[in-house]
Design an enzyme around this catalytic site. Structure first.
Site, PDB file in Angstrom:
ATOM      1  N   CYS A 193      16.728 -47.367 -26.129  1.00  0.00           N
ATOM      2  CA  CYS A 193      16.790 -46.451 -24.783  1.00  0.00           C
ATOM      3  C   CYS A 193      18.020 -46.225 -24.065  1.00  0.00           C
ATOM      4  O   CYS A 193      18.374 -47.646 -23.614  1.00  0.00           O
ATOM      5  CB  CYS A 193      15.384 -46.655 -23.721  1.00  0.00           C
ATOM      6  N   HIS A 220       9.150 -41.022 -28.086  1.00  0.00           N
ATOM      7  CA  HIS A 220       9.653 -41.801 -27.439  1.00  0.00           C
ATOM      8  C   HIS A 220      10.056 -40.421 -25.602  1.00  0.00           C
ATOM      9  O   HIS A 220       9.940 -41.259 -24.489  1.00  0.00           O
ATOM     10  CB  HIS A 220      11.421 -41.468 -27.544  1.00  0.00           C
ATOM     11  N   GLU A 221      10.468 -39.685 -25.467  1.00  0.00           N
ATOM     12  CA  GLU A 221      10.457 -38.875 -24.364  1.00  0.00           C
ATOM     13  C   GLU A 221       9.013 -38.344 -23.414  1.00  0.00           C
ATOM     14  O   GLU A 221       8.880 -38.451 -22.601  1.00  0.00           O
ATOM     15  CB  GLU A 221      11.759 -37.417 -25.015  1.00  0.00           C
ATOM     16  N   HIS A 234       8.306 -41.398 -21.234  1.00  0.00           N
ATOM     17  CA  HIS A 234       8.766 -41.517 -20.473  1.00  0.00           C
ATOM     18  C   HIS A 234       8.006 -41.041 -19.326  1.00  0.00           C
ATOM     19  O   HIS A 234       7.925 -41.660 -18.751  1.00  0.00           O
ATOM     20  CB  HIS A 234      10.277 -41.162 -20.606  1.00  0.00           C
TER      21      HIS A 234
END
Ligand code: SB7
Ligand code: NI
Length: 190
Positions: free
Chosen positions: A110, A153-154, A157
């Site tokens: 990351c 993953h995005e 966030h």
């Protein structure tokens, strides 16, 4: 232009927050920021620009990583079939997902994490995602394998979740039932 100095690092509370919905239609400012985020990812994959500006290579970037707690992210990468995923998304939502899980054989990295964290990051093998893209269109994406992993993953966030939150602390390399390895692009850790 976005550079590494704009990227917020782990420990900053903005990375632990649930980001706010972007008002629709998006403002000019929100659109401009998302465009800049997409450009940053592209630049990070351009050898010359990356060297010139000292950019760490990435395939995606979410607004909270710039200290902006809004539900938007950009991605730019190709999958093994040569299919390009390159766009920015507002208010993305997983509307359905597989029971089957997957993980990248090489683990994940990351841009907001400056240390190597070994272990398998467990994710849904397939997702259907709805969002509004940079062109202002409502889109519904069906993703599997590597693309599904990157989008998750995005999206994480935007919910204050880091990739290592999905690693089994007792047994980082344990492979549960109903889980298959995603071997493709396992060398890419960014
Ligand atoms: C490995 C890396 C990423 C996604 C999935 C597997 C993206 C890394 C760049 N970012 O930190 C974006 O949030
Ligand atoms: Ni990240």
């Amino acid at each position: 232009m976005i550079t590494m100095k704009d990227i917020v690092l782990e420990g900053d509370p903005v990375l632990m927050q649930v980001a706010k919905d972007v008002t629709m239609p998006p403002s000019k400012e929100d659109k401009e920021l998302l465009k800049k985020m997409l450009q940053f990812i592209k630049n990070s994959q351009d050898e010359e620009l990356a060297e010139k500006y000292n950019l760490r290579e990435g395939v995606g970037l979410a607004a909270p990583q710039l200290g902006v707690s809004k539900r938007m992210f950009a991605v730019h990468f190709e999958d093994v079939n040569g299919e390009t995923y390159s766009d920015g998304y507002f208010n993305p939502k997983i509307i359905s997902h597989s029971v089957e899980q997957t993980f990248l054989a090489g683990g994940e990295g990351c841009l907001s994490v400056e240390r190597d964290i070994p272990g398998y990051v467990h994710r849904y093998a397939r997702i259907t995602l709805s969002a509004t893209n940079l062109a202002g269109e409502k889109v519904k994406l069906r993703l599997r394998g590597y693309p599904a992993i990157v989008y998750q993953h995005e999206l994480d966030h935007l919910n204050g979740i880091m990739f290592y939150d999905h690693i089994n602390k007792q047994d980082p390399f344990n492979i549960p039932e109903n889980t298959k390895v995603c071997d493709i692009q396992s060398a890419i850790k960014d």
